[in-house]
Design a protein around this motif. Sequence first.
Motif, PDB file in Angstrom:
ATOM      1  N   HIS A  26       0.826  -1.212   0.000  1.00 50.24           N
ATOM      2  CA  HIS A  26       0.000   0.000   0.000  1.00 50.24           C
ATOM      3  C   HIS A  26       0.856   1.257   0.000  1.00 50.24           C
ATOM      4  O   HIS A  26       0.556   2.225  -0.705  1.00 50.24           O
ATOM      5  N   ILE A  27       1.910   1.244   0.788  1.00 53.94           N
ATOM      6  CA  ILE A  27       2.814   2.408   0.869  1.00 53.94           C
ATOM      7  C   ILE A  27       3.478   2.653  -0.478  1.00 53.94           C
ATOM      8  O   ILE A  27       3.608   3.801  -0.914  1.00 53.94           O
ATOM      9  N   CYS A  28       3.903   1.595  -1.132  1.00 50.75           N
ATOM     10  CA  CYS A  28       4.539   1.743  -2.448  1.00 50.75           C
ATOM     11  C   CYS A  28       3.577   2.363  -3.453  1.00 50.75           C
ATOM     12  O   CYS A  28       3.962   3.208  -4.255  1.00 50.75           O
ATOM     13  N   ALA A  29       2.325   1.934  -3.406  1.00 51.05           N
ATOM     14  CA  ALA A  29       1.339   2.427  -4.362  1.00 51.05           C
ATOM     15  C   ALA A  29       0.837   3.822  -4.006  1.00 51.05           C
ATOM     16  O   ALA A  29       0.589   4.645  -4.887  1.00 51.05           O
ATOM     17  N   THR A  30       0.688   4.092  -2.708  1.00 46.70           N
ATOM     18  CA  THR A  30       0.141   5.366  -2.242  1.00 46.70           C
ATOM     19  C   THR A  30       0.966   5.843  -1.049  1.00 46.70           C
ATOM     20  O   THR A  30       0.585   5.622   0.109  1.00 46.70           O
ATOM     21  N   PRO A  31       2.091   6.492  -1.290  1.00 46.30           N
ATOM     22  CA  PRO A  31       3.008   6.855  -0.212  1.00 46.30           C
ATOM     23  C   PRO A  31       2.400   7.726   0.896  1.00 46.30           C
ATOM     24  O   PRO A  31       2.841   7.650   2.033  1.00 46.30           O
ATOM     25  N   LEU A  32       1.402   8.515   0.600  1.00 42.28           N
ATOM     26  CA  LEU A  32       0.839   9.414   1.612  1.00 42.28           C
ATOM     27  C   LEU A  32      -0.362   8.802   2.336  1.00 42.28           C
ATOM     28  O   LEU A  32      -1.079   9.498   3.059  1.00 42.28           O
ATOM     29  N   LEU A  33      -0.562   7.504   2.178  1.00 42.94           N
ATOM     30  CA  LEU A  33      -1.705   6.816   2.764  1.00 42.94           C
ATOM     31  C   LEU A  33      -1.703   6.888   4.294  1.00 42.94           C
ATOM     32  O   LEU A  33      -2.738   7.043   4.911  1.00 42.94           O
ATOM     33  N   TYR A  34      -0.548   6.789   4.901  1.00 39.03           N
ATOM     34  CA  TYR A  34      -0.446   6.768   6.356  1.00 39.03           C
ATOM     35  C   TYR A  34      -0.029   8.136   6.889  1.00 39.03           C
ATOM     36  O   TYR A  34       0.635   8.907   6.205  1.00 39.03           O
ATOM     37  N   PRO A  35      -0.409   8.443   8.143  1.00 38.33           N
ATOM     38  CA  PRO A  35      -0.145   9.778   8.693  1.00 38.33           C
ATOM     39  C   PRO A  35       1.346  10.088   8.825  1.00 38.33           C
ATOM     40  O   PRO A  35       2.151   9.214   9.117  1.00 38.33           O
ATOM     41  N   TYR A  36       1.655  11.356   8.626  1.00 38.07           N
ATOM     42  CA  TYR A  36       3.027  11.849   8.711  1.00 38.07           C
ATOM     43  C   TYR A  36       3.353  12.203  10.150  1.00 38.07           C
ATOM     44  O   TYR A  36       2.536  12.769  10.877  1.00 38.07           O
ATOM     45  N   SER A  37       4.558  11.881  10.591  1.00 37.23           N
ATOM     46  CA  SER A  37       5.040  12.230  11.922  1.00 37.23           C
ATOM     47  C   SER A  37       6.183  13.235  11.784  1.00 37.23           C
ATOM     48  O   SER A  37       7.222  12.924  11.210  1.00 37.23           O
ATOM     49  N   LYS A  38       5.972  14.429  12.309  1.00 44.13           N
ATOM     50  CA  LYS A  38       7.023  15.452  12.262  1.00 44.13           C
ATOM     51  C   LYS A  38       8.239  15.049  13.082  1.00 44.13           C
ATOM     52  O   LYS A  38       9.375  15.336  12.702  1.00 44.13           O
ATOM     53  N   GLU A  39       7.999  14.383  14.228  1.00 41.53           N
ATOM     54  CA  GLU A  39       9.103  14.004  15.118  1.00 41.53           C
ATOM     55  C   GLU A  39      10.130  13.114  14.422  1.00 41.53           C
ATOM     56  O   GLU A  39      11.323  13.278  14.596  1.00 41.53           O
ATOM     57  N   SER A  40       9.647  12.167  13.643  1.00 39.53           N
ATOM     58  CA  SER A  40      10.569  11.229  12.999  1.00 39.53           C
ATOM     59  C   SER A  40      10.743  11.493  11.509  1.00 39.53           C
ATOM     60  O   SER A  40      11.512  10.800  10.858  1.00 39.53           O
ATOM     61  N   ASP A  41      10.012  12.482  10.989  1.00 36.37           N
ATOM     62  CA  ASP A  41      10.057  12.820   9.562  1.00 36.37           C
ATOM     63  C   ASP A  41       9.756  11.593   8.699  1.00 36.37           C
ATOM     64  O   ASP A  41      10.442  11.300   7.730  1.00 36.37           O
ATOM     65  N   THR A  42       8.741  10.854   9.121  1.00 39.97           N
ATOM     66  CA  THR A  42       8.330   9.644   8.414  1.00 39.97           C
ATOM     67  C   THR A  42       6.810   9.538   8.418  1.00 39.97           C
ATOM     68  O   THR A  42       6.130  10.254   9.144  1.00 39.97           O
ATOM     69  N   HIS A  43       6.312   8.622   7.637  1.00 40.40           N
ATOM     70  CA  HIS A  43       4.905   8.257   7.709  1.00 40.40           C
ATOM     71  C   HIS A  43       4.819   7.005   8.569  1.00 40.40           C
ATOM     72  O   HIS A  43       5.621   6.093   8.430  1.00 40.40           O
ATOM     73  N   ARG A  44       3.840   6.972   9.478  1.00 35.42           N
ATOM     74  CA  ARG A  44       3.738   5.896  10.439  1.00 35.42           C
ATOM     75  C   ARG A  44       2.563   4.981  10.120  1.00 35.42           C
ATOM     76  O   ARG A  44       1.516   5.439   9.706  1.00 35.42           O
ATOM     77  N   CYS A  45       2.783   3.713  10.361  1.00 39.40           N
ATOM     78  CA  CYS A  45       1.743   2.721  10.112  1.00 39.40           C
ATOM     79  C   CYS A  45       1.735   1.729  11.275  1.00 39.40           C
ATOM     80  O   CYS A  45       2.753   1.089  11.537  1.00 39.40           O
ATOM     81  N   VAL A  46       0.616   1.617  11.955  1.00 40.67           N
ATOM     82  CA  VAL A  46       0.475   0.627  13.024  1.00 40.67           C
ATOM     83  C   VAL A  46      -0.196  -0.601  12.421  1.00 40.67           C
ATOM     84  O   VAL A  46      -1.297  -0.526  11.905  1.00 40.67           O
ATOM     85  N   LEU A  47       0.493  -1.713  12.501  1.00 41.11           N
ATOM     86  CA  LEU A  47      -0.032  -2.950  11.925  1.00 41.11           C
ATOM     87  C   LEU A  47      -0.882  -3.716  12.937  1.00 41.11           C
ATOM     88  O   LEU A  47      -1.950  -4.206  12.611  1.00 41.11           O
ATOM     89  N   VAL A  48      -0.363  -3.829  14.137  1.00 40.42           N
ATOM     90  CA  VAL A  48      -1.053  -4.516  15.223  1.00 40.42           C
ATOM     91  C   VAL A  48      -0.771  -3.710  16.486  1.00 40.42           C
ATOM     92  O   VAL A  48       0.383  -3.595  16.884  1.00 40.42           O
ATOM     93  N   LYS A  49      -1.802  -3.151  17.099  1.00 35.11           N
ATOM     94  CA  LYS A  49      -1.566  -2.236  18.214  1.00 35.11           C
ATOM     95  C   LYS A  49      -0.922  -2.901  19.418  1.00 35.11           C
ATOM     96  O   LYS A  49      -0.258  -2.252  20.203  1.00 35.11           O
ATOM     97  N   GLN A  50      -1.052  -4.219  19.570  1.00 41.08           N
ATOM     98  CA  GLN A  50      -0.461  -4.907  20.705  1.00 41.08           C
ATOM     99  C   GLN A  50       1.063  -4.972  20.657  1.00 41.08           C
ATOM    100  O   GLN A  50       1.703  -5.130  21.672  1.00 41.08           O
TER     101      GLN A  50
END
Length: 69
Positions: free
Chosen positions: A44-68
């Motif tokens: 999904h990230i490869c196809a749509t890079p802005l799909l997940y929220p951006y984090s200013k602290e780490s200068d990355t987009h973050r994706c939670v796969l499993v919250k546990q």
Amino acid sequence: MSKPVVWSPTTRDTYFQILEYLDENWTRKELKTFVDRTEEAIDHICATPLLYPYSKESDTHRCVLVKQV
């Protein structure tokens, strides 16, 4: 056009730590599910890079796969 995913050293280390934790404490089914979700998110990230929220602290987009984990 698909964009490449670049794993930071921290991300790579964390991913392998999670795999190790799942292997030691959960079943192979949960481990496989986590790996499958990771691969699906990467696709999904490869196809749509802005799909997940951006984090200013780490200068990355973050994706939670499993919250546990």
